[in-house]
Design a protein around this motif. Structure first.
Motif, short mmCIF file in Angstrom:
data_model
loop_
_atom_site.label_atom_id
_atom_site.label_comp_id
_atom_site.label_asym_id
_atom_site.label_seq_id
_atom_site.Cartn_x
_atom_site.Cartn_y
_atom_site.Cartn_z
N HIS A 96 2.40 12.26 37.24
CA HIS A 96 1.25 13.14 37.44
C HIS A 96 0.66 13.57 36.09
N SER A 97 -0.66 13.78 36.07
CA SER A 97 -1.32 14.16 34.81
C SER A 97 -0.86 15.52 34.31
N ARG A 98 -0.41 16.40 35.21
CA ARG A 98 0.04 17.74 34.79
C ARG A 98 1.44 17.73 34.20
N PHE A 99 2.17 16.62 34.32
CA PHE A 99 3.53 16.58 33.75
C PHE A 99 3.48 16.86 32.25
N ALA A 100 2.56 16.21 31.56
CA ALA A 100 2.47 16.40 30.10
C ALA A 100 2.13 17.85 29.77
N GLU A 101 1.26 18.47 30.56
CA GLU A 101 0.87 19.85 30.28
C GLU A 101 2.03 20.80 30.54
N ARG A 102 2.75 20.59 31.64
CA ARG A 102 3.90 21.47 31.95
C ARG A 102 4.97 21.36 30.86
N GLU A 132 -1.78 28.53 11.10
CA GLU A 132 -2.41 27.35 10.51
C GLU A 132 -1.83 26.08 11.16
N GLY A 133 -2.72 25.25 11.67
CA GLY A 133 -2.30 24.00 12.29
C GLY A 133 -1.74 24.14 13.68
N GLY A 134 -1.69 25.38 14.22
CA GLY A 134 -1.10 25.59 15.54
C GLY A 134 -1.82 24.86 16.66
N PRO A 135 -3.16 24.96 16.76
CA PRO A 135 -3.85 24.24 17.85
C PRO A 135 -3.65 22.74 17.78
N GLN A 136 -3.72 22.18 16.56
CA GLN A 136 -3.53 20.74 16.42
C GLN A 136 -2.10 20.33 16.78
N LEU A 137 -1.13 21.18 16.41
CA LEU A 137 0.26 20.88 16.73
C LEU A 137 0.47 20.88 18.25
N LEU A 138 -0.15 21.83 18.94
CA LEU A 138 -0.03 21.89 20.39
C LEU A 138 -0.63 20.63 21.02
N ALA A 139 -1.79 20.22 20.51
CA ALA A 139 -2.43 19.01 21.03
C ALA A 139 -1.59 17.78 20.73
N TYR A 140 -0.97 17.76 19.55
CA TYR A 140 -0.09 16.64 19.17
C TYR A 140 1.10 16.55 20.15
N VAL A 141 1.70 17.69 20.46
CA VAL A 141 2.83 17.70 21.39
C VAL A 141 2.37 17.19 22.76
N ASN A 142 1.22 17.66 23.21
CA ASN A 142 0.71 17.24 24.51
C ASN A 142 0.50 15.73 24.56
N ARG A 143 -0.12 15.18 23.53
CA ARG A 143 -0.35 13.74 23.53
C ARG A 143 0.96 12.98 23.41
N VAL A 178 3.85 13.81 24.64
CA VAL A 178 4.48 13.79 25.97
C VAL A 178 3.70 12.86 26.89
N ALA A 179 2.37 12.93 26.85
CA ALA A 179 1.55 12.10 27.73
C ALA A 179 1.77 10.62 27.46
N GLU A 180 1.95 10.26 26.19
CA GLU A 180 2.13 8.86 25.82
C GLU A 180 3.60 8.43 25.84
N ALA A 181 4.47 9.33 26.32
CA ALA A 181 5.91 9.02 26.41
C ALA A 181 6.49 8.62 25.06
N LYS A 182 6.07 9.31 24.02
CA LYS A 182 6.63 9.04 22.69
C LYS A 182 8.12 9.38 22.70
N PRO A 183 8.99 8.51 22.23
CA PRO A 183 10.42 8.84 22.18
C PRO A 183 10.67 10.13 21.40
N TYR A 184 11.60 10.92 21.89
CA TYR A 184 11.86 12.23 21.29
C TYR A 184 12.28 12.10 19.83
N ASP A 185 13.10 11.10 19.49
CA ASP A 185 13.54 10.97 18.10
C ASP A 185 12.36 10.66 17.18
N ASP A 217 14.19 9.00 25.94
CA ASP A 217 13.05 9.13 26.85
C ASP A 217 13.16 10.41 27.67
N LEU A 218 12.21 11.32 27.49
CA LEU A 218 12.22 12.60 28.20
C LEU A 218 12.21 12.38 29.70
#
Length: 831
Positions: free
Chosen positions: A221-227, A243-254, A256-263, A509-510
């Motif tokens: 689901h599309s909300r999985f990344a947001e949750r 400083e950099g907080g909004p971009q960091l939040l967006a980076y985390v969201n993307r 998770v959405a792209e299933a980037k490996p946690y390591d 993989d999360l």
């Protein structure tokens, strides 16, 4: 009476004998020194000019003088230091947890009885056993064939560990029913309760594995990344105002959405330098103002689950990080590398005559396996490139760099030498002025990131698994979640280790980890029945035979209110709720364009003179449920992130163009504002305004957005902060689930609850309660499904119809029913 006196005399005699007993140095004192003290006070590292590895060094003492006061043992410096408060800067030991009560008592008795140190005994640094890795007899050697099988194995290990425990057996709760599982899983995975349509879809599936299919749908689901962005934002302390907080939040969201490996994600967070606008992972370092000691503490506590007070060896990896701020009016902030380390020894507070840079040294033991473990082999197989498409040389190189790209042993040996080479290379680059990027990347932090995420590091995967398990089940294997140490009990260490190994084998993989946990019986168990004793509840929850009562996260609770009340879209026709609103405002005689142009942006605040002349608007309605939503895609738009670590922030010569452009923008802005202020003052209207009553026609037809994309953390008075969202200012801050009067008032009187309760004509339930084909029983059933994810009992149906009949209209009565249901514990807490 004589018997009582005799007993008292015997107790006094026993106490006197115990007080007079000498402490054995080899079995009691030597282990304390070797485990907790020698790392800072030996030939390798002489902190405070004190050595504790030899008798001569102990007797000599250090900068603070002798450790022992032979005349008044209570005043001995050794005893004073070990008994200081945890957060005192002089407490000993400093680089491990404070000593336990028994250890302090042994040292006290040893000093009181003469502090006898046998001749010829030289202490050696003990390699502390890594907590929770000693036992593996319940972990099967064969890899599970699926995530469902991995979940079953986890339950088996938990059962065996409970049976092997010396504690009395605990009571077990039954597995929750299907609709309860649907509600719990939907809340946990996508951050809201299920809709009536989703309930219908789930119930239409009669297959035996429909719970697993549900988990798969929710993970997709599309909300999985947001949750799960909320989960990571809590974990790594993302603050939008930093400083950099909004971009960091967006980076985390993307990520998770792209299933980037946690390591990979962690390596980027630790090692990235640059501007957050083009290298958003740099926001992690900027969150701690690029302070080496703060970053070392955050890295250890967040990614390894190990609390440290002063960790100079680890901090040295961050020693050359540098925060740079360019411009006055148009600020540009980034991280880069300095030529000299800021981490030096001895500490500045000791006011030493000379301080020298500390060489980076990874302070955690990696596990040296004699035979490659199955889970590491599976990780390598998963990440093995298609060698058929590569040349032999390229294939060999790819395989050599398969896991993390660095030979860890060689890294540990060459750290000092590489640091010197790197410093020389940086200096040469600076002298050459050859157009290289100002956003210099850190080779030391890349090495640190590789060491931290190495699959042989026993802390990394377990720390993350512990957090995810606690997020889903309600408590961790280790509590607090960031304190894995020999001083803190790990409950069910083999279950934790098994899940960590499977997490590594999955490629970090999360989604695989989340699915495994949710398919366990431990996750799917209910609560013990009402009336269970406190001890029974605590024991069952600690042993995962019953689920702890969990309240929805603040963001999830708010979004669930809006879903239950159909507030994500308008539920009233246009013009249905029109009303007139009047308010008095101050209107400056100077026009708005002139005021805006004269605003002083150098401090991001209005000019003091101009502040007096802003329009005096009446305060907006007291709304604690509105927030600023962030556009994650727009925040990441300047440079789409790729998989290559080196691309983050490394814009080469473009970085110098950035500075030149920034300087021109700054000069232009300063001159424009200076001219604007002159024009405003010459107009004669700088301090003049008039009062005016403004009448507005408002169509009160609210529609709410999700709180999962809000700037974070929210203001302290906001709904989601009142319901436990942490400020994220300090390490070790977790969600506060304790109830409060403010929470009750916000649910009872809040706009979201009020609007969710009202029955709008555009809602499906409206036609069941107010139309010509009204069916109150069907309306109540739909409301129960939408709010509680279940159908009402016969008794509840009768009570609901009574509430509906008590309203001015059936729709008003149904609104009263919905309001009561939204304010119930059943709505706020997971089944």
């Amino acid at each position: 009476m004589k018997s009582s006196t005799l007993r008292h005399s015997l107790l006094l005699l026993a106490s006197a004998q115990l007080a007079g007993a000498e402490v054995d140095f080899r079995t009691q004192i030597q282990p304390i020194f070797e485990n907790a003290c020698i790392r800072c006070h030996s030939a390798e590292k002489v902190k405070g000019d004190l050595r504790l590895d030899t008798k001569a060094g102990f007797l000599r003492g250090g900068k603070s003088g002798p450790l022992i006061n032979a005349k008044e043992y209570e005043k001995s410096e050794l005893l004073r230091r070990i008994k200081l408060p945890r957060d005192h800067e002089e407490i000993m030991p400093q680089e491990t947890e404070p000593l336990s009560g028994p250890h302090k008592n042994w040292l006290t008795d040893w000093v009181r009885t003469g502090a006898k140190w046998p001749d010829g005994v030289v202490l050696k640094l003990k390699k502390k056993e890594i907590p929770g890795l000693a036992e593996t007899d319940f972990i099967p050697s064969k890899a599970p064939a699926s995530l469902a099988e991995a979940a079953a194995v986890t339950d088996q290990i938990l059962t065996k560990e409970n049976q092997a425990s010396k504690n009395p057996p605990t009571k077990s709760a039954a597995i929750i029913d299907d609709l309860s599982f649907l509600r719990r899983a939907t809340v946990d995975l996508i951050g809201r309760i299920p809709t009536a349509e989703e309930i219908k879809q789930f119930e239409s599936d009669r297959s035996a594995d429909r719970r697993e299919k549900l988990v798969d749908r929710l993970i997709a689901h599309s909300r999985f990344a947001e949750r799960w962005t909320v989960f990571f934002a809590d974990m790594i302390r993302v603050r939008s105002q930093q400083e950099g907080g909004p971009q960091l939040l967006a980076y985390v969201n993307r990520s998770v959405a792209e299933a980037k490996p946690y390591d990979q994600m962690v390596r980027e967070l630790i090692a990235t330098n640059g501007r957050p606008e083009s290298a958003p992972a740099a926001g992690f370092a900027l969150g701690d103002a690029a302070n080496p000691m703060a970053l070392a503490g955050a890295t250890s506590q967040i990614f390894l689950g190990v609390r440290q007070k002063e960790f100079y060896d680890l901090a040295a990896f961050f020693g050359t990080i540098k925060r740079v701020e360019q411009g006055k009016n148009v600020k540009r902030i980034y991280t880069t590398e300095a030529e000299e380390t800021a981490v030096k020894w001895p500490p500045e507070r000791e006011q030493p005559p000379k301080r020298v840079g500390v060489a980076p040294k990874f302070p955690f033991e990696l596990v040296n396996y004699t035979t490659k473990p199955n889970f590491i082999a599976r990780l390598e197989d998963r990440r093995r490139p298609n060698t058929g498409a590569l040349s032999a040389a390229a294939a060999k190189k790819a395989l050599d760099e398969l896991v993390d790209g660095i030979d860890v042993k060689q890294t540990l040996r060459d750290t000092k030498q590489d640091a010197a080479i790197l410093a020389e290379a940086k200096a040469a680059a600076a002298r050459a002025q050859d157009g290289r990027s100002i956003y210099t990347q850190s080779e030391e932090r890349k090495k640190l990131a590789a060491l931290i995420t190495d699959p042989r590091n026993p802390y990394f995967a377990r720390a993350f698994v512990n957090r995810v398990w606690a997020e889903l089940v309600g408590r961790g294997f280790v509590e607090p979640l960031d304190n894995i140490s020999a001083y803190n009990e790990i409950r069910h260490p083999q279950a934790l280790q098994f899940l960590a190994q499977e997490f590594v084998a999955s490629g970090y993989d999360l989604r695989s980890l989340v699915k495994t946990v949710m398919l366990t019986q431990a996750y799917q168990r209910g609560h013990l029945p009402a009336g269970a004793e406190v001890k029974e509840l605590a024991s069952a929850e600690e042993n995962f035979t019953a689920t702890r009562a969990r309240r929805m996260l603040g963001e999830v609770l708010f979004d669930s209110v809006t879903v239950a009340g159909h507030l994500l879209s308008h539920k009233w026709p246009e013009g249905a709720n029109v009303r007139e609103v009047k308010r008095q405002v101050r209107i400056p005689l100077a026009n708005a364009a002139m005021l805006a142009a004269a605003e002083d942006k150098s401090t991001n605040q209005p000019n003091m003179m101009m502040a007096m002349n802003k329009p005096g608007q009446a305060p907006a309605p007291y709304d604690l449920e509105k927030g600023a939503s962030l556009d994650f895609d727009a925040l990441l738009k300047p440079e789409k992130m790729g998989k290559d670590d080196d691309k983050f922030g490394d814009v080469l010569s473009e970085s110098k163009k950035d500075l030149a452009m920034n300087k021109k923008m700054e000069d232009d802005a300063i001159e424009a504002q200076r001219q604007a202020r002159i024009r405003l003052l010459r107009s004669g209207n700088a301090e003049r305004f008039r009062l005016e009553t403004v009448t507005a026609i408002v169509d009160d037809n609210p529609k709410f957005d999700t709180t999962l994309r809000m700037a974070t953390p929210a203001p302290p008075s906001h709904f989601i902060r009142v319901f436990g969202q942490p400020a994220r200012d300090n390490l070790g801050e977790f969600r506060d689930e304790s109830p409060s009067l403010r929470q009750e008032l916000m649910m009872l009187n809040g706009k979201a609850t009020h609007e969710a309760s009202r029955v709008g004509p555009l809602e499906p339930v409206y036609h069941l309660i107010a139309g010509p084909n009204a069916n109150p029983a069907k309306a109540v059933e739909l409301v129960y499904l939408e709010i509680f994810t279940r159908r009402p009992t016969t008794e509840e149906l009768a009570e609901a119809r009574e509430v509906i009949s008590g309203g001015k209209t059936p729709a008003d009565g149904l609104a009263d029913l919905r309001w009561a249901m939204l304010n119930s514990h059943e709505f706020r807490y997971l089944p």
